[in-house]
Every structure is written in structure tokens, then in C-alpha cells.
Motif scaffolding. Structure first.
Motif, short mmCIF file in Angstrom:
data_model
loop_
_atom_site.label_atom_id
_atom_site.label_comp_id
_atom_site.label_asym_id
_atom_site.label_seq_id
_atom_site.Cartn_x
_atom_site.Cartn_y
_atom_site.Cartn_z
N ILE B 24 0.83 -1.21 0.00
CA ILE B 24 0.00 0.00 0.00
C ILE B 24 0.86 1.25 0.00
N TRP B 25 1.98 1.19 0.77
CA TRP B 25 2.83 2.38 0.86
C TRP B 25 3.58 2.63 -0.45
N SER B 26 4.05 1.52 -1.09
CA SER B 26 5.02 1.68 -2.17
C SER B 26 4.38 2.20 -3.46
N ILE B 27 3.09 1.90 -3.70
CA ILE B 27 2.52 2.28 -4.98
C ILE B 27 2.40 3.81 -5.12
N PRO B 28 1.81 4.49 -4.15
CA PRO B 28 1.78 5.95 -4.31
C PRO B 28 3.11 6.62 -4.00
N ALA B 29 3.98 5.95 -3.21
CA ALA B 29 5.20 6.63 -2.77
C ALA B 29 6.17 6.85 -3.93
N GLN B 30 6.19 5.94 -4.89
CA GLN B 30 7.08 6.06 -6.05
C GLN B 30 8.52 6.33 -5.64
N ASN B 31 8.97 5.62 -4.63
CA ASN B 31 10.35 5.78 -4.18
C ASN B 31 11.26 5.03 -5.15
N PHE B 32 12.35 5.69 -5.54
CA PHE B 32 13.22 5.08 -6.54
C PHE B 32 13.89 3.81 -6.01
N TYR B 33 14.28 3.85 -4.75
CA TYR B 33 14.99 2.70 -4.20
C TYR B 33 14.05 1.59 -3.77
N PHE B 34 12.83 1.94 -3.45
CA PHE B 34 11.87 0.92 -2.99
C PHE B 34 10.69 0.90 -3.95
N PRO B 35 10.85 0.17 -5.06
CA PRO B 35 9.80 0.19 -6.09
C PRO B 35 8.54 -0.52 -5.62
N PRO B 36 7.39 -0.23 -6.29
CA PRO B 36 6.13 -0.83 -5.87
C PRO B 36 6.18 -2.35 -5.90
N LEU B 37 5.43 -2.94 -5.01
CA LEU B 37 5.44 -4.40 -4.87
C LEU B 37 5.03 -5.11 -6.17
N PRO B 38 3.93 -4.68 -6.85
CA PRO B 38 3.55 -5.39 -8.08
C PRO B 38 4.66 -5.38 -9.12
N GLU B 39 5.40 -4.26 -9.16
CA GLU B 39 6.48 -4.16 -10.14
C GLU B 39 7.56 -5.20 -9.83
N ILE B 40 7.91 -5.31 -8.54
CA ILE B 40 8.94 -6.28 -8.15
C ILE B 40 8.48 -7.69 -8.50
N ILE B 41 7.22 -7.97 -8.20
CA ILE B 41 6.71 -9.32 -8.47
C ILE B 41 6.75 -9.60 -9.97
N GLY B 42 6.35 -8.60 -10.77
CA GLY B 42 6.38 -8.77 -12.22
C GLY B 42 7.78 -9.07 -12.72
N PHE B 43 8.74 -8.29 -12.24
CA PHE B 43 10.12 -8.52 -12.65
C PHE B 43 10.60 -9.89 -12.19
N PHE B 44 10.19 -10.25 -10.99
CA PHE B 44 10.61 -11.55 -10.46
C PHE B 44 10.18 -12.66 -11.40
N ARG B 45 8.92 -12.57 -11.84
CA ARG B 45 8.40 -13.59 -12.75
C ARG B 45 9.21 -13.61 -14.03
#
Lengths: 266, 266
Positions: B24-45
Motif C-alpha cells: 500500500i505504501w510503495s505504490i503511491p510513494a514512487q520511491n526510486f529505491y523501494f519500487p512498488p510491490l507489483p512491479e517487483i513481483i512482475g520482474f521476479f516472474r
């Protein structure tokens, strides 16, 4: 300490055997280098390494590097201890909290701390903060777990007795929990010390944070094999000295504890 | 009934809460070092199913496991031998203490010089770090063998090998396993470190390279994969240990073997 129970002559023989063991190993290395079994450019004779070590020891830079490595080491362990010991006591005394956090601990603990090096570099750069963060993260777990074990291992009869006699909470803590958990926490700190040194050296080697590890890399890339080996020996001596210090302090402070007494009587 | 289910589900609450909170925090935060969770999961796949498994994960694991096997193969016999011979033990003690205290990553430059940048140097570094807990615990295990049992077996002229197989190994195995568990964590850490220096593939290389090219989500996938790996290896090890030492657990219930204080799991 084992030798402290044996009579004096046996102690001298032991010392002799130890010195002989060390000398044998040193002689083997010296010979492999002198006879050319290992190429001399890569592996100089051990006597030259110690000569270099002696020269380094009289120069200022070596001590500065050691100081840099040790400052990361000390800050990291200090931070980890300040966070982990109170948390460990809280989790050890409160079963609900322990069960709640168990999964998180079990998952985070085996994460190889070095995997966080890239993250630490991104967030903290390549200086002392990065080293401190890494060491604090890595050493947090052993200290936390040892504290939890220690607090959970408190004799329930002693606790119940104290409660029956109406000892206040603070007295129960200082009289029962703290003394019986102390050896566990000491072990946790000793484990942490070894881990912290490994991580400090790793961070310096991989990322180039200033310190002993970086000095080793610099010597290597400068094709100064003798100095590189001298510095590796320094790293080993440092680890050995830290370990001995912890053991010594542990024995001194926890002399009354059965585990320590058992070890001495063995 | 519902109470029991609640009790069992308790450990899962915090991890889920942490993941949700981060998501919940990461999606609106758009922190460069801590990317949104869905993005990490997508890359992981994309990356780890199953594109880079063969090129990075398998070589890393193969190196780690073979080095681990070598550590066991060398550490147990040497440890038992040192445990049984007082002379050998005394002679080797200072050398062992020094090598054990030497932070293994400091030996990477040495390994690179002697073995080159291939698998040899990585195996060497991992073995030199992971062997000590196994060796020292085997040593302690051998010293803890019941002398009366051994003397009796000797007077009944039980052959040496049978004595080793039926008396020494069972008596020492809880300690040996405790050492092996510690070593597993160390082997994983050193696998990563050895790949971060002078390497062209492997998990450690991948994570560091991703960070250096500012491929942050990729870096996170590597870190997460390493975390999962650490967790899985530990879980598998515990299962094997439980199976092999079932008799020990059954006999001395509630008295889990405490690893020798060198237990350096980070």
C-alpha cells in the motif's frame, strides 16, 4: 582455560606442542615458497610476509585502516545490541508477541546479509553508514535469538516463587531474568562479533569502503603480494584478538554461572 | 476450535501485515529505491521463471553445495581425529584458532591469485569459511563420546571401523549436525560474496551488477530470491536433521543441542 586445571609441567609441555605445531605450519609454507612449489610472485615466503607486517606495524596507515574497520564493527554491533536485547527480552517474556513475530524472524534470519550490500550501497553510499547498517542488520538476529532463548529458558520455578513472595516486576527482572539470560546474551554478542568482522571486511572488499579489506584489494591490484598477505594475516590476528577478548570478558563477568564453571572444570 | 485455528494462524498475521503495508505504501510513494510491490513481483516472474535459472541460480547452487560437501568430507574426519588425539589437538589448536578467526572474504584475493577467477577460487573461499563449525563441533562431539563404552568395545575387540560406525558417530552426530547447520548459512553467505568479486555469473554477481546499473527492481528480485533460498535451505536441513536424529530428539526431548558458541548464523 582447560590447561588451568592441569599441573604446571603439563602446561609447559602443552605450550611446547603448540609452538611446535605453529612452527611446522610456518616452515611448510616457507619451504613451498622457497622451493618454488608455489610461484614466488604469487606466494612469497612467509618470513617476508612477517617482515612486511613488521614494517607496516610501525607505520601509521595500518592502524588507521584497522581503526576504520573496527569503527564500523563497533557501531554496528552497538546498534544491533541496543535494538535486539530489549526486543528479545520483550519477545521472550510475552508468548503472544513471540508467536506473532516468529514467522518474520524465521524468514528474515536466514537471509544472507551480504545480499543486502547493493541495497545498502544505494541508500547509504560507500562509507561508514553503509558498513554500520549491514553489520547491524546481520548481527541483530543472533543477538535477538540468543536473548529470546535466554529469557525463555529462565527457571519457571524461580519465577513462580518470586511471584508468590510478591517480588515486584523490576526485582524479578534484575534478580532472576537478567542473570539467567546474561550468558546467552554474551554468547550472542560473541557470535555477532565474528559475523560483524566478516561483514566489515566483505563490505570493504566488494564495495571499496575504506578499511582493512580495501587495503588488501589495493595491495593486490598494485601487485604487492607480500603486503597483501601481511594484511590478510592482520585480518586474521584481528579476528583472533576480538574473539579472545570476548571470551576473556565472558569468563570474567560470568564466572558464577554454571555453564562457565562447567567449562572450566572440564 | 476457533480459538485453536486463531492460535495457529497467529504467526501468519505479521508477515501478511508487513507485505500489505509495503504494497500500500510503495505504490503511491514512487520511491526510486523501494519500487512498488507489483512491479517487483512482475520482474521476479520475468527474470527467475525460468529465464536466468540455468545461467545464474544453478551454477551458484552447484558451487555452494559442492563446497559444502567438501567441508563436511574434510571437517568431520579431521575434527574426529583431533578430538581423539590430545597431541594433535594441542598442536593444531593455535593454527585452527587463527584460521577460524580469519574472515574468509579476506582470502578472496589470495584465492584469485592461486586458483584464478574460475570455480576453484570460489570453492576454496567457501570451504575455508564453512569448514570450521563442522570441524570444531566434530571435535567436541568426539571428546564427548562415553569413554566407558569405547573401552568396553575395545575389550570386546570390536573392530576399529565398527567402533567408529556404531559408537563414535552416533554419539557425535548431534554436535556434528549443529555444526553443519551453522556452516550451511556461512556457505550461502560466502557463495554470494565470492561471486561479487571477479565473477561473470551467479546470484551475487547478478545482484551487484543490477545495483551498479541502477536496475533497482531487478536488484530486489535477486535479494528476495536469496532470502527465499536461505529460508528453503534452512528448512530442508531441519527436515533432514529431524529424520536422521529422530532417536536423539526422542530420547532427550526438549533438550535441543546447542551449537557450539561458534554458531555464526547470519
Amino acid at each position: 582455560m582447560r590447561s588451568s586445571v592441569s599441573p604446571a609441567p603439563a602446561r609447559f609441555t602443552d605450550l611446547g606442542i603448540r609452538i611446535a605445531g605453529v612452527c611446522t605450519v610456518l616452515a611448510v609454507f616457507e619451504l613451498t615458497a622457497r622451493t618454488g612449489l608455489l610461484p614466488r610472485a604469487w606466494f612469497p615466503p612467509i618470513s617476508e610476509m612477517y617482515l612486511e607486517l613488521g614494517k607496516l606495524a610501525f607505520g601509521w596507515p595500518l592502524w588507521v585502516e584497522i581503526g576504520r574497520t573496527l569503527s564500523g564493527w563497533a557501531l554496528g554491533i552497538g546498534l544491533a545490541a541496543v535494538l535486539a536485547i530489549p526486543l528479545g527480552i520483550a519477545l521472550g517474556t510475552n508468548n503472544l508477541a513471540y508467536r506473532l513475530s516468529k514467522a518474520v524472524i524465521e524468514f528474515l534470519r536466514p537471509v544472507p546479509s551480504v545480499a543486502l550490500i547493493p541495497l545498502a550501497v544505494l541508500v547509504y553510499g560507500t562509507g561508514l553508514e553503509m558498513k554500520t547498517f549491514l553489520i547491524a542488520f546481520a548481527t541483530f538476529w543472533p543477538i535477538l535469538l540468543q536473548t529470546i532463548y535466554g529469557v525463555q529458558g529462565v527457571d519457571p520455578v524461580a519465577m513462580d516463587t518470586a511471584r508468590c513472595y510478591g517480588l515486584p516486576q523490576s526485582a524479578r527482572f534484575t534478580q532472576i531474568i537478567a542473570p539467567s539470560a546474561a550468558p546467552f546474551i554474551a554468547t550472542g554478542l560473541r557470535i555477532a562479533s565474528a559475523i560483524a568482522l566478516v561483514l566489515a571486511i566483505t563490505a570493504e572488499l566488494v564495495v571499496g569502503a575504506p578499511g582493512l579489506g580495501q587495503a588488501i584489494i589495493v595491495a593486490q591490484s598494485g601487485a604487492n603480494a607480500t603486503r597483501m598477505y601481511a594484511l590478510i594475516i592482520v585480518a586474521g590476528l584481528l579476528g583472533w584478538a576480538l574473539n579472545s577478548c570476548f571470551q576473556f570478558v565472558e569468563r570474567r563477568l560470568l564466572r558464577w554461572h554454571p555453564a562457565q564453571r562447567g567449562e572450566e572444570g572440564r | 476450535m476457533t480459538r485453536r485455528i486463531g492460535y495457529l494462524l497467529l504467526p501468519a498475521i505479521l508477515p501478511i501485515a508487513v507485505l500489505l503495508g509495503y504494497g500500500i505504501w510503495s505504490i503511491p510513494a514512487q520511491n526510486f529505491y523501494f519500487p512498488p510491490l507489483p512491479e517487483i513481483i512482475g520482474f521476479f516472474r520475468d527474470i527467475w521463471l525460468f529465464d536466468r535459472i540455468g545461467s545464474d541460480l544453478v551454477p551458484s547452487l552447484a558451487r555452494m553445495l559442492s563446497a559444502y560437501a567438501i567441508s563436511i568430507g574434510l571437517g568431520v574426519p579431521i575434527g574426529l581425529a583431533l578430538g581423539f588425539s590430545r597431541l594433535l589437538r594441542t598442536a593444531c589448536e593455535p593454527v585452527v584458532e587463527f584460521l577460524r578467526a580469519l574472515p574468509a572474504p579476506a582470502l578472496i584475493p589470495f584465492a584469485l591469485l592461486i586458483f584464478g577467477a574460475g570455480n576453484g577460487s570460489k570453492l576454496f573461499v567457501i570451504v575455508l569459511g564453512a569448514i570450521w563449525p563442522i570441524l570444531l563441533n566434530s571435535l567436541d562431539g568426539a571428546r564427548g563420546v562415553d569413554r566407558t563404552q569405547l573401552d568396553m568395545a575395545r575389550s570386546y575387540q570390536v573392530p576399529r571401523l565398527a567402533r567408529l560406525r556404531h559408537i563414535v558417530l552416533p554419539a557425535a552426530s548431534p554436535r556434528i549436525f549443529a555444526g553443519m547447520r551453522t556452516s550451511l548459512a556461512i556457505a550461502l553467505i560466502l557463495m554470494v560474496v565470492s561471486e561479487m568479486v571477479a565473477s561473470s555469473h551467479g546470484l551475487g554477481y547478478f545482484v551487484l551488477q543490477a545495483q551498479r546499473s541502477f536496475a533497482i527492481p531487478e536488484m530486489w528480485t535477486g535479494i528476495i530470491l536469496l532470502g527465499i533460498l536461505g529460508f528453503l535451505l534452512n528448512a530442508i536441513f531441519l527436515r533432514i536433521e529431524n529424520r536422521v536424529l529422530f532417536w536423539h530428539r526422542a530420547v532427550t526431548r526438549k533438550r535441543p543441542t546447542k551449537a557450539r558458541s561458534e554458531a555464526t548464523d547470519a
